[in-house]
Design a protein around this motif. Structure first.
Motif, PDB file in Angstrom:
ATOM      1  N   MET A   1      42.265  25.290  53.745  1.00  0.00           N
ATOM      2  CA  MET A   1      40.874  25.482  54.122  1.00  0.00           C
ATOM      3  C   MET A   1      40.795  26.599  55.157  1.00  0.00           C
ATOM      4  SD  MET A   1      38.266  22.618  55.405  1.00  0.00           S
ATOM      5  CE  MET A   1      36.589  23.029  55.676  1.00  0.00           C
ATOM      6  N   ASP A   2      39.786  27.452  55.008  1.00  0.00           N
ATOM      7  CA  ASP A   2      39.617  28.571  55.932  1.00  0.00           C
ATOM      8  C   ASP A   2      38.671  28.158  57.049  1.00  0.00           C
ATOM      9  OD1 ASP A   2      39.616  30.978  57.130  1.00  0.00           O
ATOM     10  OD2 ASP A   2      38.575  32.068  55.548  1.00  0.00           O
ATOM     11  N   TYR A   3      39.231  27.798  58.193  1.00  0.00           N
ATOM     12  CA  TYR A   3      38.410  27.318  59.308  1.00  0.00           C
ATOM     13  C   TYR A   3      37.647  28.451  59.986  1.00  0.00           C
ATOM     14  CZ  TYR A   3      40.698  22.819  58.889  1.00  0.00           C
ATOM     15  OH  TYR A   3      41.140  21.617  58.430  1.00  0.00           O
ATOM     16  N   LYS A   4      38.076  29.655  59.771  1.00  0.00           N
ATOM     17  CA  LYS A   4      37.387  30.792  60.379  1.00  0.00           C
ATOM     18  C   LYS A   4      35.961  30.939  59.841  1.00  0.00           C
ATOM     19  CE  LYS A   4      37.899  35.715  61.164  1.00  0.00           C
ATOM     20  NZ  LYS A   4      38.677  36.910  60.904  1.00  0.00           N
ATOM     21  N   LYS A   5      35.755  30.584  58.596  1.00  0.00           N
ATOM     22  CA  LYS A   5      34.455  30.773  57.962  1.00  0.00           C
ATOM     23  C   LYS A   5      33.502  29.599  58.192  1.00  0.00           C
ATOM     24  CE  LYS A   5      35.556  34.640  56.017  1.00  0.00           C
ATOM     25  NZ  LYS A   5      34.974  35.900  56.416  1.00  0.00           N
ATOM     26  N   SER A   6      33.977  28.523  58.818  1.00  0.00           N
ATOM     27  CA  SER A   6      33.109  27.366  59.007  1.00  0.00           C
ATOM     28  C   SER A   6      32.401  27.440  60.360  1.00  0.00           C
ATOM     29  CB  SER A   6      33.936  26.082  58.949  1.00  0.00           C
ATOM     30  OG  SER A   6      34.864  26.058  60.000  1.00  0.00           O
TER      31      SER A   6
END
Length: 53
Positions: A1-6
Motif C-alpha cells: 500500500m502506498d501510504y504517501k498518497k493517502s
C-alpha cells in the motif's frame, strides 16, 4: 500500500492559515492610505494622559 498518497493534501508553504481582518488592500486598510502622523501622536498623547491618572 502506498501510504504517501493517502490522507489530506499538504498546504502550500509560506501561506497564512487565516485571513487577517485588517489585511493590506482590504476595505478596512486600503493600499496607499497611511494614517497622518498628527493623528498618531494625538492618540499616543491621549493614551499617555489616560494611563497617567
Amino acid at each position: 500500500m502506498d501510504y504517501k498518497k493517502s490522507g489530506a493534501p499538504k498546504n502550500a508553504k509560506n501561506t497564512p492559515h487565516h485571513q487577517e481582518h485588517n489585511a493590506k488592500g482590504s476595505a478596512k486598510n486600503p493600499y496607499g492610505k497611511a494614517d497622518p502622523k498628527a493623528a498618531l501622536l494625538a492618540r499616543m498623547k491621549a493614551a499617555a494622559e489616560k494611563n497617567k491618572d
